[in-house]
Design a protein around this motif. Sequence first.
Motif, PDB file in Angstrom:
ATOM      1  N   MET A   1       0.834  -1.197   0.000  1.00  0.00           N
ATOM      2  CA  MET A   1       0.000   0.000   0.000  1.00  0.00           C
ATOM      3  C   MET A   1       0.868   1.247   0.000  1.00  0.00           C
ATOM      4  O   MET A   1       1.811   1.340   0.775  1.00  0.00           O
ATOM      5  CB  MET A   1      -0.891   0.003   1.245  1.00  0.00           C
ATOM      6  CG  MET A   1      -1.778   1.228   1.320  1.00  0.00           C
ATOM      7  SD  MET A   1      -2.983   1.084   2.632  1.00  0.00           S
ATOM      8  CE  MET A   1      -3.739   2.693   2.525  1.00  0.00           C
ATOM      9  N   ALA A   2       0.542   2.172  -0.898  1.00  0.00           N
ATOM     10  CA  ALA A   2       1.331   3.400  -1.061  1.00  0.00           C
ATOM     11  C   ALA A   2       0.631   4.600  -0.444  1.00  0.00           C
ATOM     12  O   ALA A   2      -0.585   4.743  -0.546  1.00  0.00           O
ATOM     13  CB  ALA A   2       1.570   3.665  -2.547  1.00  0.00           C
ATOM     14  N   ASP A   3       1.426   5.467   0.201  1.00  0.00           N
ATOM     15  CA  ASP A   3       0.933   6.747   0.709  1.00  0.00           C
ATOM     16  C   ASP A   3       2.064   7.762   0.582  1.00  0.00           C
ATOM     17  O   ASP A   3       3.223   7.424   0.811  1.00  0.00           O
ATOM     18  CB  ASP A   3       0.490   6.624   2.177  1.00  0.00           C
ATOM     19  CG  ASP A   3      -0.462   7.741   2.581  1.00  0.00           C
ATOM     20  OD1 ASP A   3      -0.137   8.920   2.334  1.00  0.00           O
ATOM     21  OD2 ASP A   3      -1.528   7.441   3.154  1.00  0.00           O
ATOM     22  N   THR A   4       1.715   8.993   0.224  1.00  0.00           N
ATOM     23  CA  THR A   4       2.738  10.035   0.051  1.00  0.00           C
ATOM     24  C   THR A   4       2.999  10.799   1.342  1.00  0.00           C
ATOM     25  O   THR A   4       3.964  11.552   1.429  1.00  0.00           O
ATOM     26  CB  THR A   4       2.296  11.044  -1.036  1.00  0.00           C
ATOM     27  OG1 THR A   4       0.991  11.512  -0.700  1.00  0.00           O
ATOM     28  CG2 THR A   4       2.267  10.403  -2.405  1.00  0.00           C
ATOM     29  N   LEU A   5       2.140  10.623   2.350  1.00  0.00           N
ATOM     30  CA  LEU A   5       2.271  11.398   3.587  1.00  0.00           C
ATOM     31  C   LEU A   5       3.339  10.821   4.516  1.00  0.00           C
ATOM     32  O   LEU A   5       3.750   9.669   4.376  1.00  0.00           O
ATOM     33  CB  LEU A   5       0.924  11.456   4.309  1.00  0.00           C
ATOM     34  CG  LEU A   5      -0.160  12.257   3.578  1.00  0.00           C
ATOM     35  CD1 LEU A   5      -1.520  12.033   4.209  1.00  0.00           C
ATOM     36  CD2 LEU A   5       0.180  13.751   3.549  1.00  0.00           C
ATOM     37  N   ALA A   6       3.751  11.650   5.482  1.00  0.00           N
ATOM     38  CA  ALA A   6       4.793  11.245   6.440  1.00  0.00           C
ATOM     39  C   ALA A   6       4.291  10.117   7.334  1.00  0.00           C
ATOM     40  O   ALA A   6       3.095   9.991   7.583  1.00  0.00           O
ATOM     41  CB  ALA A   6       5.191  12.446   7.293  1.00  0.00           C
ATOM     42  N   SER A   7       5.210   9.318   7.834  1.00  0.00           N
ATOM     43  CA  SER A   7       4.851   8.128   8.609  1.00  0.00           C
ATOM     44  C   SER A   7       4.109   8.457   9.905  1.00  0.00           C
ATOM     45  O   SER A   7       3.371   7.632  10.430  1.00  0.00           O
ATOM     46  CB  SER A   7       6.089   7.296   8.908  1.00  0.00           C
ATOM     47  OG  SER A   7       7.081   8.107   9.488  1.00  0.00           O
ATOM     48  N   ASP A   8       4.273   9.698  10.428  1.00  0.00           N
ATOM     49  CA  ASP A   8       3.583  10.068  11.670  1.00  0.00           C
ATOM     50  C   ASP A   8       2.266  10.808  11.430  1.00  0.00           C
ATOM     51  O   ASP A   8       1.640  11.315  12.359  1.00  0.00           O
ATOM     52  CB  ASP A   8       4.503  10.915  12.565  1.00  0.00           C
ATOM     53  CG  ASP A   8       4.948  12.214  11.875  1.00  0.00           C
ATOM     54  OD1 ASP A   8       4.692  12.360  10.658  1.00  0.00           O
ATOM     55  OD2 ASP A   8       5.557  13.064  12.549  1.00  0.00           O
ATOM     56  N   HIS A   9       1.823  10.875  10.171  1.00  0.00           N
ATOM     57  CA  HIS A   9       0.572  11.567   9.837  1.00  0.00           C
ATOM     58  C   HIS A   9      -0.614  10.690  10.247  1.00  0.00           C
ATOM     59  O   HIS A   9      -0.561   9.472  10.108  1.00  0.00           O
ATOM     60  CB  HIS A   9       0.533  11.851   8.329  1.00  0.00           C
ATOM     61  CG  HIS A   9      -0.472  12.874   7.935  1.00  0.00           C
ATOM     62  ND1 HIS A   9      -1.828  12.615   7.917  1.00  0.00           N
ATOM     63  CD2 HIS A   9      -0.350  14.170   7.552  1.00  0.00           C
ATOM     64  CE1 HIS A   9      -2.476  13.705   7.527  1.00  0.00           C
ATOM     65  NE2 HIS A   9      -1.596  14.667   7.302  1.00  0.00           N
ATOM     66  N   PRO A  10      -1.710  11.295  10.762  1.00  0.00           N
ATOM     67  CA  PRO A  10      -2.863  10.481  11.183  1.00  0.00           C
ATOM     68  C   PRO A  10      -3.489   9.664  10.052  1.00  0.00           C
ATOM     69  O   PRO A  10      -4.067   8.599  10.309  1.00  0.00           O
ATOM     70  CB  PRO A  10      -3.855  11.514  11.722  1.00  0.00           C
ATOM     71  CG  PRO A  10      -3.411  12.826  11.197  1.00  0.00           C
ATOM     72  CD  PRO A  10      -1.941  12.728  11.022  1.00  0.00           C
ATOM     73  N   ILE A  11      -3.378  10.136   8.824  1.00  0.00           N
ATOM     74  CA  ILE A  11      -3.935   9.371   7.702  1.00  0.00           C
ATOM     75  C   ILE A  11      -3.134   8.084   7.501  1.00  0.00           C
ATOM     76  O   ILE A  11      -3.695   7.027   7.200  1.00  0.00           O
ATOM     77  CB  ILE A  11      -4.000  10.242   6.422  1.00  0.00           C
ATOM     78  CG1 ILE A  11      -5.112  11.289   6.581  1.00  0.00           C
ATOM     79  CG2 ILE A  11      -4.234   9.391   5.177  1.00  0.00           C
ATOM     80  CD1 ILE A  11      -5.227  12.296   5.463  1.00  0.00           C
ATOM     81  N   VAL A  12      -1.823   8.158   7.704  1.00  0.00           N
ATOM     82  CA  VAL A  12      -0.987   6.946   7.613  1.00  0.00           C
ATOM     83  C   VAL A  12      -1.321   5.989   8.762  1.00  0.00           C
ATOM     84  O   VAL A  12      -1.333   4.767   8.584  1.00  0.00           O
ATOM     85  CB  VAL A  12       0.517   7.301   7.582  1.00  0.00           C
ATOM     86  CG1 VAL A  12       1.384   6.050   7.626  1.00  0.00           C
ATOM     87  CG2 VAL A  12       0.836   8.106   6.314  1.00  0.00           C
TER      88      VAL A  12
END
Length: 296
Positions: free
Chosen positions: A1-12
């Motif tokens: 699974m890919a995400d562009t946000l930082a690892s500490d972001h609530p969406i991650v």
Amino acid sequence: MADTLASDHPIVAADKKFAELINERTNGRIKVEVFPNSQLGEEKATIEQAQLGAIDFVRTGSGALGGFSKKFEVFSLPYIFESEEHQWRFLESAAGTKILDSLESSRMKGLAYYNAGARNFYSRKPLTSIADLKGQKARVIQNKVNVDLMNALGANATPMPLGEVFSALQTGVVDAAENSFSNLVTSNHQQQAKNLIMDQHQRVPEVLLISKMTWDKLPESDRKIVKQAALDSVKTERELFDKFEKDAEAKIRDAGVTVTEVKDLKPWQDAVKPVIDKYRKDFQEELDAIEKAKQK
């Protein structure tokens, strides 16, 4: 699974909750590994890889999906949602699900929406009313609706990627930008832009999607598990994001930013009416459903 946000972001954190639920509910038979921080590529690249089945899941902004299904562009239209509650009544309706399903023609399947907050304008220059935007050079997301929105409000639209905005504000290439509290703070724009007006002109949701190739390989029982895990992860995302936004707003105020709350949105709504009218024929069905989702 890919995400562009930082690892500490609530969406991650919500991505990881989704992965955890699938792992639990299949007794470890299906394991989803989350790659934040654009490790698997920027948004458009990861979406294209999902189309090919090279990436199974992607969390992306709905703005990035307009090129894959035009229906997602409706979320860029200004002031179509009166509140977060209004937005979620629409997203969780049959009409909201229909937009997620529209990705199937592009070899993907939308699983769920995530919250991304409301977007506000902020500037290096004074910004306490709609009149103050006139003539300001304002950074926008690279899409037609946002350019039209800026023009309608009297600002000069300057499309550019988010990563370039800090230095553009610093050097005066742009005077202003617009974003959610959380994206403003994680990009440190409060250091350069000391004026913010809470006009909440857009509420553009995030989307959790699966490659159609991956989906088609799953038996019906596993599809149900994946879909339910996505829906169940929304609660985690909304709770974490809400707290993140409140903390970000506090940081903005603590940084000495002058925050102006808009008491009367009517002048703003009147100014952007030509933008809504321009795109109404493209999104009549969605706009009717959004109107219907207002609290009667």
